[in-house]
Scaffold this active site. Structure first.
Site, PDB file in Angstrom:
ATOM      1  N   HIS A 132      13.154  -0.969   1.599  1.00  0.00           N
ATOM      2  CA  HIS A 132      12.647  -2.330   1.402  1.00  0.00           C
ATOM      3  C   HIS A 132      13.734  -3.397   1.522  1.00  0.00           C
ATOM      4  O   HIS A 132      13.801  -4.330   0.720  1.00  0.00           O
ATOM      5  CB  HIS A 132      11.941  -2.440   0.049  1.00  0.00           C
ATOM      6  N   HIS A 206       3.813  -5.916  -1.316  1.00  0.00           N
ATOM      7  CA  HIS A 206       3.830  -4.646  -2.042  1.00  0.00           C
ATOM      8  C   HIS A 206       2.954  -4.695  -3.307  1.00  0.00           C
ATOM      9  O   HIS A 206       3.336  -4.165  -4.357  1.00  0.00           O
ATOM     10  CB  HIS A 206       5.267  -4.286  -2.420  1.00  0.00           C
ATOM     11  N   GLU A 346      -0.023  -1.110   2.144  1.00  0.00           N
ATOM     12  CA  GLU A 346       0.960  -2.008   2.745  1.00  0.00           C
ATOM     13  C   GLU A 346       0.894  -1.974   4.276  1.00  0.00           C
ATOM     14  O   GLU A 346       1.432  -1.057   4.903  1.00  0.00           O
ATOM     15  CB  GLU A 346       2.365  -1.606   2.301  1.00  0.00           C
TER      16      GLU A 346
END
Length: 383
Positions: A132, A206, A346
């Site tokens: 991420h 997220h 996602e």
């Protein structure tokens, strides 16, 4: 930071896309103080509200969807996303709940990639891999609130500058996230980025959802999920895709006709479920990359009647069933989050794409902005 004309046009385009023609009501956007980070930085909260009981609260810290309230079939409201009570709590315990993820969502193998013959080492924050964006990804930035709009569609535009070399990524990147809420219960999110140097970008949100309501004791695992995908990307022991595009036929990864999450997430006869401690996998959406958002997933809670549809322009969808929630995270309202208390859906390009050209490209070049448009569409089933 000045909002670009492109960002303003995208906000308008998304508003037109999700707006209800001839609506008699107006949605509102309100701005307020939300607390401070450890260093004293002030965080703002923007509340988008429609006349039908849908309320989205967005924090400037992480450009985060902190709360999303939706009514059930009896009209009773509940917050359906997991989150932290305050920005300080969010800063202290990095969980990614509701945050904007970037520069690159998901995992990059070995925290390195090669672009135009140049090797880049990026921030390693997930064992041997980057996750991420790295240790200080977009979820750790306090974004600027650039523009608020109330009207048939309420919206907020947030901006962030990521400098050349940030977390090891090349290029100065100017990023915009636009949240829009209409009267039909569509919460749209548009991610945009421009660069002055060839780089890689793959952004998403997220949010972890529990349509029964945040903190509901039954968790989210009895909810029914549909994903229009005939293939998925199996992973190795560090959750990096192997490169195979595997058929979902005959497996617990077949969500094409709908499946109760608990039926597969605890099935230890599937080696991929064992590796992921549940679902933590990318699905290859049948629709592929699209110009406008199309269906990527549908989640339904039979008990409350709440339905969430996720639409996106992106070709992949990461399903994550909250496998690493271990009862040590205290969220909103003092709720103790456990495995399966929420699920993430996602939309994105595929994990580790910078190292796997066969899976597509997340390359972004000067003069050709990055854009990902997605929608969380809320409704109620009467049955």
């Amino acid at each position: 930071m000045i909002v670009s004309r492109t960002a303003q046009q995208s906000a308008l385009a998304l508003s037109l896309m999700v707006a209800c023609t001839g609506t008699a009501h107006a949605a509102s956007a309100e701005r307020a103080a939300a607390g401070a980070l450890k260093d004293g930085t002030a965080v703002e909260a923007i509340t988008l509200r429609n006349a039908n009981g849908v309320v989205a609260r967005i924090l400037s810290y992480g450009a985060t969807l902190q709360s999303l309230v939706a009514p059930d079939r009896k009209g009773q409201p509940a917050d359906i996303v997991l989150g932290h009570q305050t920005p300080a709590d969010q800063e202290a315990r990095r969980t990614f709940f509701g945050a904007t993820i970037g520069r690159v969502a998901n995992r990059i193998a070995g925290a390195r990639f090669t672009l135009d013959g140049v090797a880049y080492s990026i921030d390693k924050n997930d064992g041997p891999n980057a996750l991420h964006g790295g240790g200080q990804g977009f979820d750790r930035a306090n974004w600027s609130v650039a523009r608020l709009v109330s009207g048939p569609v309420a919206s907020v535009v947030l901006t962030h500058h990521s400098p050349d070399g940030d977390m090891g990524y090349p290029g100065n990147l100017d990023v915009t996230v636009t949240y829009s809420l209409d009267e039909q219960g569509n919460l749209g999110i548009v991610f945009e980025a421009t660069t002055d140097r060839t780089t890689v970008v793959n952004m998403t949100n997220h949010a972890l959802f529990n349509l029964a309501g945040d903190g509901a004791p039954q968790g989210a695992m009895l909810q029914r999920l549909t994903i229009p995908a005939a293939r998925y990307t199996p992973v190795d022991e560090t959750l990096i895709p192997t490169g195979e595009l595997r058929s979902v036929n005959g497996s617990v990864f077949d969500f094409r006709k709908g499946r109760v999450l608990a039926a597969g997430a605890r099935d230890a006869t599937d080696a991929q479920i064992v590796i992921g401690h549940g679902y933590d996998h990318n699905f290859v959406l049948d629709k592929g990359q699209t110009a406008t958002p199309e269906l990527a997933a549908r989640l339904e809670d039979p008990a409350s009647g709440r339905v969430l549809e996720v639409l996106s322009t992106e070709p992949g969808l990461q399903l994550y069933t909250g496998n690493f929630l271990d009862g040590t995270v205290i969220g909103k309202g003092g709720h103790l989050y456990r495995m399966g208390d929420g699920i993430a859906l996602e939309p994105q390009k595929f994990p580790d794409t910078p190292n796997r050209p066969a899976l597509g490209s997340v390359r972004v070049v000067p003069g050709k902005p990055y854009r990902h448009a997605m929608i969380y569409r809320l409704s109620v089933s009467k049955r």
